[in-house]
Design an enzyme around this catalytic site. Structure first.
Site, PDB file in Angstrom:
ATOM      1  N   GLY A  91       0.879  -1.170   0.000  1.00 27.73           N
ATOM      2  CA  GLY A  91       0.000   0.000   0.000  1.00 27.73           C
ATOM      3  C   GLY A  91       0.907   1.207   0.000  1.00 27.73           C
ATOM      4  CB  SER A 124       4.617  -3.807  -2.099  1.00 28.27           C
ATOM      5  OG  SER A 124       4.669  -2.585  -2.775  1.00 28.27           O
ATOM      6  CB  ALA A 125       4.305  -0.724   1.735  1.00 31.12           C
ATOM      7  CG  HIS A 161       6.257  -2.666  -7.073  1.00 25.41           C
ATOM      8  ND1 HIS A 161       5.292  -3.537  -7.511  1.00 25.41           N
ATOM      9  CD2 HIS A 161       5.880  -2.295  -5.820  1.00 25.41           C
ATOM     10  CE1 HIS A 161       4.364  -3.688  -6.565  1.00 25.41           C
ATOM     11  NE2 HIS A 161       4.710  -2.948  -5.530  1.00 25.41           N
ATOM     12  CD  GLU A 196       5.391  -5.377 -10.550  1.00 25.61           C
ATOM     13  OE1 GLU A 196       4.869  -5.946 -11.525  1.00 25.61           O
ATOM     14  OE2 GLU A 196       4.973  -4.310 -10.052  1.00 25.61           O
TER      15      GLU A 196
HETATM   16 CA   LIG Z   1       2.700   1.380  -2.920  1.00 21.99          CA
END
Ligand SMILES: [Ca+2]
Ligand SMILES: [Ca+2]
Lengths: 239, 239
Positions: A91, A124-125, A161, A196
């Site tokens: 997020g 990700s985060a 990413h 990814e």
């Molecule tokens: Ca993000």
């Protein structure tokens, strides 16, 4: 030796796969090795915590894992101590780290993962906050955290990413490589560019690149090097 | 009525033009209206301040303007008070804002521009810091400033180098629009997406979009609207 038992995903979604589907084998390897039946989900990088937890539940429940949301626990520190494994979702990295500081969860998570071997999965985060700082997130800084220093479960930075920006563009904003090189120029520290389709698995003092593509390491001296899947990246833990 | 006399560039470079060349008419309009002969350059978003100042000098000197670097001034507050105009260049927004705070220049610049009409030109990071906060920069957060609140020469946010991300990509990282919408969702404040060919000119309480393309306004309520060149955007100043 550290008790680390960590899986860091570049992304929770990969083109052509359902949510977390590309990571199923790696997730199950980790969960089965620790007999994990219930995963405690940390939804703070997202906006709607209930909905986000439901998304994760819809992915993991069919594989046999129950999912609970940390936001629903009254005593969050206790919930972490009781957890079989935690999954910190993606997020916004700034929102996530600010919330972890606000709830006084940075030190407890760090201690549980490094010293008691609590299995940690990030995407990700959730991968950004697992590293030494969030200086190499791609996210827009929509929230101001009290520090950019993060959980420091590993002593280097990751850019999730990761992708090479199209060199043929007429756009003059920085490319991804230029952004990462800017960080390296200021901090003289390495950044792992994780595409990814890739994962970083950390067991104790051993780090292994998993997934189907190479990862690009931006080294402290300004050089860069690609590492193939299955590469031993344990040297990054020795800093 | 504010004494503002401001020109905000999305980018110092536009494809097919030399450094600042695409902005020459707008820069000269502003400088000539105030009989500016010498521009005080603020190089702190860049890494090599001397070299960066030389780049700006190479662009402006042939047009008849002398360029001095603020980093060479011993008494920087005095240099700002003596300046005919300032140009805050691009680079890294976080590094720039942190340096302005470290040197105690945020309040002096703000006062000179808002109350004494000091002409302010910003590009990219220099445009980000001119707005109410740097929450909508595209830059990597390589430095931790004491606040994301910025010069607030205008009461809204700008996203420089704005572009629509290719919707056909397989990449799962957020698109530019998604990033900006994330800011709007948290802050309920408007963001002006300024494409690289565009400028925002602010004179007192009047704001005008200049340049060759439309700008995309992300409104506080979540909607978005395109504005054509020459559009009057003064309503954004009334907040
Ligand atoms: Ca993000
Ligand atoms: Ca920049």
């Amino acid at each position: 030796m550290s008790a680390r038992n960590i899986l860091l995903l570049s992304s929770s979604r990969l083109h052509g796969y359902g949510y977390l589907e590309h990571a199923r084998a790696q997730l199950e390897d980790l969960f089965k090795s620790k007999n994990v039946k219930t995963v405690l989900f940390v939804p703070y990088a997202g906006r709607n915590h209930d909905k986000y937890t439901e998304t994760v539940r819809s992915a993991l429940q069919p594989w046999g894992y129950a999912v609970e949301g940390l936001h629903n626990k009254v005593d969050k520190a206790q919930a972490l101590r009781d957890a079989q494994a935690i999954f910190v979702g993606g997020g916004n990295t700034f929102v996530l780290l600010r919330t972890l500081y606000e709830l006084n969860l940075v030190e407890p998570i760090r201690e549980l993962v490094l010293e008691r071997g609590l299995p940690y999965v990030g995407s990700s985060a959730g991968t950004n906050v697992a590293t030494r700082s969030i200086h190499t997130t791609n996210d827009m800084p929509v929230a101001y955290p009290p520090s950019f220093e993060a959980l420091a479960l590993v002593p280097f930075n990751i850019n999730p990413h990761y992708l090479e920006t199209d060199a043929n563009t007429n756009h003059k904003g920085e490319t991804r490589d230029e952004r990462i090189e800017e960080f390296v120029a200021y901090h003289k520290r390495p950044v792992l560019g994780l595409r990814e389709s890739n994962f970083l698995r950390i067991q104790g003092d051993r780090a292994t690149l998993l997934g189907t593509r190479a990862a690009k390491l931006f080294k402290a001296d300004g050089a860069a090097e690609e590492y193939a899947p299955q590469a031993d990246l344990s040297f990054l833990l020795q800093q």
